[in-house]
Enzyme design. Sequence first.
Site, mmCIF file in Angstrom:
data_model
loop_
_atom_site.group_PDB
_atom_site.id
_atom_site.type_symbol
_atom_site.label_atom_id
_atom_site.label_comp_id
_atom_site.label_asym_id
_atom_site.label_seq_id
_atom_site.Cartn_x
_atom_site.Cartn_y
_atom_site.Cartn_z
ATOM 1 N N ASN A 1 8.448 -11.251 1.997
ATOM 2 C CA ASN A 1 7.405 -10.231 2.112
ATOM 3 C C ASN A 1 6.187 -10.918 2.728
ATOM 4 O O ASN A 1 5.465 -11.647 2.044
ATOM 5 C CB ASN A 1 7.084 -9.662 0.731
ATOM 6 C CG ASN A 1 6.082 -8.528 0.795
ATOM 7 O OD1 ASN A 1 5.511 -8.249 1.864
ATOM 8 N ND2 ASN A 1 5.858 -7.884 -0.322
ATOM 9 N N LYS B 1 5.265 -14.037 0.447
ATOM 10 C CA LYS B 1 5.966 -14.163 -0.834
ATOM 11 C C LYS B 1 7.453 -14.202 -0.524
ATOM 12 O O LYS B 1 7.923 -13.452 0.331
ATOM 13 C CB LYS B 1 5.692 -12.943 -1.726
ATOM 14 C CG LYS B 1 4.280 -12.880 -2.245
ATOM 15 C CD LYS B 1 4.151 -11.707 -3.213
ATOM 16 C CE LYS B 1 2.708 -11.277 -3.289
ATOM 17 N NZ LYS B 1 2.529 -9.865 -3.508
ATOM 18 N N ARG C 1 10.736 -7.236 4.054
ATOM 19 C CA ARG C 1 10.061 -5.976 3.737
ATOM 20 C C ARG C 1 9.133 -5.604 4.894
ATOM 21 O O ARG C 1 8.346 -6.439 5.353
ATOM 22 C CB ARG C 1 9.236 -6.136 2.471
ATOM 23 C CG ARG C 1 8.403 -4.909 2.209
ATOM 24 C CD ARG C 1 7.397 -5.130 1.113
ATOM 25 N NE ARG C 1 6.612 -3.925 0.947
ATOM 26 C CZ ARG C 1 5.289 -3.904 0.831
ATOM 27 N NH1 ARG C 1 4.603 -5.022 0.852
ATOM 28 N NH2 ARG C 1 4.652 -2.774 0.688
ATOM 29 N N HIS D 1 5.957 2.354 -0.400
ATOM 30 C CA HIS D 1 6.549 1.969 -1.689
ATOM 31 C C HIS D 1 7.935 2.602 -1.861
ATOM 32 O O HIS D 1 8.431 2.708 -2.977
ATOM 33 C CB HIS D 1 5.703 2.426 -2.895
ATOM 34 C CG HIS D 1 4.422 1.676 -3.092
ATOM 35 N ND1 HIS D 1 3.362 2.229 -3.784
ATOM 36 C CD2 HIS D 1 4.033 0.440 -2.727
ATOM 37 C CE1 HIS D 1 2.358 1.365 -3.820
ATOM 38 N NE2 HIS D 1 2.733 0.271 -3.186
ATOM 39 N N HIS E 1 4.415 4.725 -9.390
ATOM 40 C CA HIS E 1 4.335 3.293 -9.077
ATOM 41 C C HIS E 1 2.854 2.920 -9.117
ATOM 42 O O HIS E 1 2.101 3.231 -8.195
ATOM 43 C CB HIS E 1 4.947 3.020 -7.696
ATOM 44 C CG HIS E 1 4.853 1.589 -7.262
ATOM 45 N ND1 HIS E 1 5.943 0.763 -7.107
ATOM 46 C CD2 HIS E 1 3.781 0.822 -6.962
ATOM 47 C CE1 HIS E 1 5.541 -0.443 -6.735
ATOM 48 N NE2 HIS E 1 4.226 -0.426 -6.641
ATOM 49 N N LEU E 2 2.438 2.304 -10.220
ATOM 50 C CA LEU E 2 1.012 2.018 -10.425
ATOM 51 C C LEU E 2 0.794 0.509 -10.421
ATOM 52 O O LEU E 2 0.927 -0.157 -11.453
ATOM 53 C CB LEU E 2 0.542 2.619 -11.761
ATOM 54 C CG LEU E 2 0.885 4.100 -11.988
ATOM 55 C CD1 LEU E 2 0.474 4.534 -13.397
ATOM 56 C CD2 LEU E 2 0.209 4.976 -10.937
ATOM 57 N N ASN F 1 -1.390 -2.644 -7.811
ATOM 58 C CA ASN F 1 -2.667 -2.724 -7.114
ATOM 59 C C ASN F 1 -2.718 -1.597 -6.074
ATOM 60 O O ASN F 1 -3.697 -0.888 -5.956
ATOM 61 C CB ASN F 1 -2.824 -4.108 -6.493
ATOM 62 C CG ASN F 1 -4.251 -4.362 -6.091
ATOM 63 O OD1 ASN F 1 -5.185 -3.883 -6.739
ATOM 64 N ND2 ASN F 1 -4.439 -5.074 -5.003
ATOM 65 N N GLY F 2 -1.607 -1.415 -5.346
ATOM 66 C CA GLY F 2 -1.396 -0.163 -4.605
ATOM 67 C C GLY F 2 -0.727 0.812 -5.561
ATOM 68 O O GLY F 2 -0.023 0.381 -6.466
ATOM 69 N N ARG G 1 -8.306 0.945 -2.945
ATOM 70 C CA ARG G 1 -8.271 2.076 -2.008
ATOM 71 C C ARG G 1 -8.737 3.365 -2.675
ATOM 72 O O ARG G 1 -8.460 3.587 -3.854
ATOM 73 C CB ARG G 1 -6.851 2.307 -1.475
ATOM 74 C CG ARG G 1 -6.291 1.153 -0.694
ATOM 75 C CD ARG G 1 -4.978 1.543 -0.027
ATOM 76 N NE ARG G 1 -4.274 0.359 0.447
ATOM 77 C CZ ARG G 1 -3.052 0.001 0.039
ATOM 78 N NH1 ARG G 1 -2.375 0.743 -0.805
ATOM 79 N NH2 ARG G 1 -2.518 -1.091 0.511
ATOM 80 N N VAL H 1 0.487 -1.924 -13.536
ATOM 81 C CA VAL H 1 -0.215 -1.085 -14.508
ATOM 82 C C VAL H 1 0.791 -0.215 -15.273
ATOM 83 O O VAL H 1 0.762 -0.130 -16.500
ATOM 84 C CB VAL H 1 -1.268 -0.193 -13.804
ATOM 85 C CG1 VAL H 1 -1.944 0.735 -14.796
ATOM 86 C CG2 VAL H 1 -2.304 -1.059 -13.076
ATOM 87 N N GLY H 2 1.690 0.418 -14.554
ATOM 88 C CA GLY H 2 2.646 1.336 -15.184
ATOM 89 C C GLY H 2 3.530 0.652 -16.210
ATOM 90 O O GLY H 2 3.839 1.230 -17.266
ATOM 91 N N GLU I 1 11.524 -4.740 -6.339
ATOM 92 C CA GLU I 1 11.680 -4.480 -4.907
ATOM 93 C C GLU I 1 12.502 -5.568 -4.234
ATOM 94 O O GLU I 1 13.262 -5.295 -3.304
ATOM 95 C CB GLU I 1 10.293 -4.361 -4.247
ATOM 96 C CG GLU I 1 9.597 -3.064 -4.627
ATOM 97 C CD GLU I 1 8.141 -3.002 -4.190
ATOM 98 O OE1 GLU I 1 7.305 -3.599 -4.891
ATOM 99 O OE2 GLU I 1 7.846 -2.381 -3.167
HETATM 100 P P1 AMP Z 1 1.278 -5.029 -8.989
HETATM 101 O O1 AMP Z 1 0.609 -4.652 -7.708
HETATM 102 O O2 AMP Z 1 2.479 -4.197 -9.311
HETATM 103 O O3 AMP Z 1 1.543 -6.496 -9.113
HETATM 104 O O4 AMP Z 1 0.230 -4.677 -10.157
HETATM 105 C C1 AMP Z 1 -1.017 -5.314 -10.230
HETATM 106 C C2 AMP Z 1 -1.887 -4.560 -11.197
HETATM 107 O O5 AMP Z 1 -1.265 -4.536 -12.486
HETATM 108 C C3 AMP Z 1 -3.272 -5.183 -11.409
HETATM 109 O O6 AMP Z 1 -4.260 -4.217 -11.230
HETATM 110 C C4 AMP Z 1 -3.242 -5.641 -12.836
HETATM 111 O O7 AMP Z 1 -4.468 -5.500 -13.439
HETATM 112 C C5 AMP Z 1 -2.274 -4.675 -13.451
HETATM 113 N N1 AMP Z 1 -1.775 -5.199 -14.735
HETATM 114 C C6 AMP Z 1 -0.978 -6.245 -14.955
HETATM 115 N N2 AMP Z 1 -0.812 -6.439 -16.291
HETATM 116 C C7 AMP Z 1 -1.542 -5.477 -16.916
HETATM 117 C C8 AMP Z 1 -1.803 -5.136 -18.285
HETATM 118 N N3 AMP Z 1 -1.263 -5.816 -19.300
HETATM 119 N N4 AMP Z 1 -2.625 -4.084 -18.525
HETATM 120 C C9 AMP Z 1 -3.173 -3.393 -17.523
HETATM 121 N N5 AMP Z 1 -2.957 -3.667 -16.226
HETATM 122 C C10 AMP Z 1 -2.162 -4.695 -15.921
#
Ligand code: AMP
Length: 391
Positions: free
Chosen positions: A7, A14, A88, A177, A203-204, A206-207, A236, A326-327, A379
């Site tokens: 990626n 990555k 990707r 995504h 899908h929560l 950073n994006g 965003r 986040v999710g 992914e």
């Molecule tokens: P990703 O892009 O899927 O790697 O997700 C990154 C996001 O996940 C960041 O905004 C992190 O703050 C959030 N995140 C990771 N662990 C937690 C947690 N325990 N509680 C809330 N948000 C989290």
Amino acid sequence: MSVLVINSGSSSIKYQLVDPDTGEAVATGLVERIGEENGLIRHTYGDRVREIEGPVADHGVGLETAIGLFEEIGPSLTDGAIRAVGHRVVQGGKYFDGPALIDDAVQAKIEELCPLAPLHNPAHLKGIVVARRLLPDVPHVVVFDTAFFQSLPDEAAVYALDRDIAERYEVRRYGAHGTSHHYVSGRVADILGRDDLRQIVLHLGNGASVSAVESGRAVETSMGLTPLEGLVMGTRTGDIDPAVVFHLARVGGMSIDELDTLFNRGSGLKGLTGENDMRLVRSMAAAGDERARTALDVYAHRIVKYIGAYAATMGGLDAITFTAGVGENDADLRADVIGRLEPFGVKINQELNAARSKEPRILSTADSRVAVLVVPTNEELAIARQAMSLV
Ligand code: AMP
């Protein structure tokens, strides 16, 4: 036999060596801050970790060093150890509704699509060019973030813009995504033992994006021409009245590039609170910061709005699934979102919701009208399996 999944971003690469059968990530690595003074390369194989700090001139140097680390730290990539390289790519336009073996023509198409994904496709291309040069004896496969959403019906994909202009400039909803939404919705069908589900996948990360999936086929998604539309994200805006652009240009004197940067990198949670990391926003809110509280409300409200819209457009709803950073990890966010849906008979078990786990799991109560799940996305595994499907 493994697949090397790459990626490549604008200043990072990555990579993961994945066993497509077991799903195991055999080795992982990261090249960060390419082109800057304080570059970093980290390669992990089992409990062996090697970090190299210092400038990484470009993507070529980064990937070459990473491939060297496979030989130094392991596992060796020589002697047919990898079956394919999976790349990707965010934007496949209208040309790709599935993975594609990379040849010069496919590479040229990805380049042609750069104007539709100016922040992403050029970076992916750098990784593809370098990887094909460094690993010339294995097939390279590209997996597009947009492919899963090529099935969107016109009513979801067409913007109400002048038809000729939209056609000339290929303006429509492409989504993003897709690899994650495809993978997660497939896992949900397995877990619930039904392939006729009306699903919403959140899908929560950073994006952030949400999709509606009916019987395995994507019928709606929140990202649009680019990943900017839809939910509130780390940096965003998500949905915003397009006239804000005219207003800030005319009254604020901002240029298109300034607005692009503001909307993509300086908005969302970061714009609202100064922080894009949900954990920090939550601790600010817990400490009484009003702006952080408002940000969390805007974030959850937007998600609930989409759930309502997608349930209505599908004519019903069987499952809501949370995934990505986040999710998967933020039980408070899940409780907030599902709490707002209680009038519709959606209920979760709070203990199951609060329990920390890396496994897919069902959170809803037996009497909930909609199943609620957490399914960790993967992914890299999805890319590895799609790559294997072509070689
Ligand atoms: P990703 O892009 O899927 O790697 O997700 C990154 C996001 O996940 C960041 O905004 C992190 O703050 C959030 N995140 C990771 N662990 C937690 C947690 N325990 N509680 C809330 N948000 C989290």
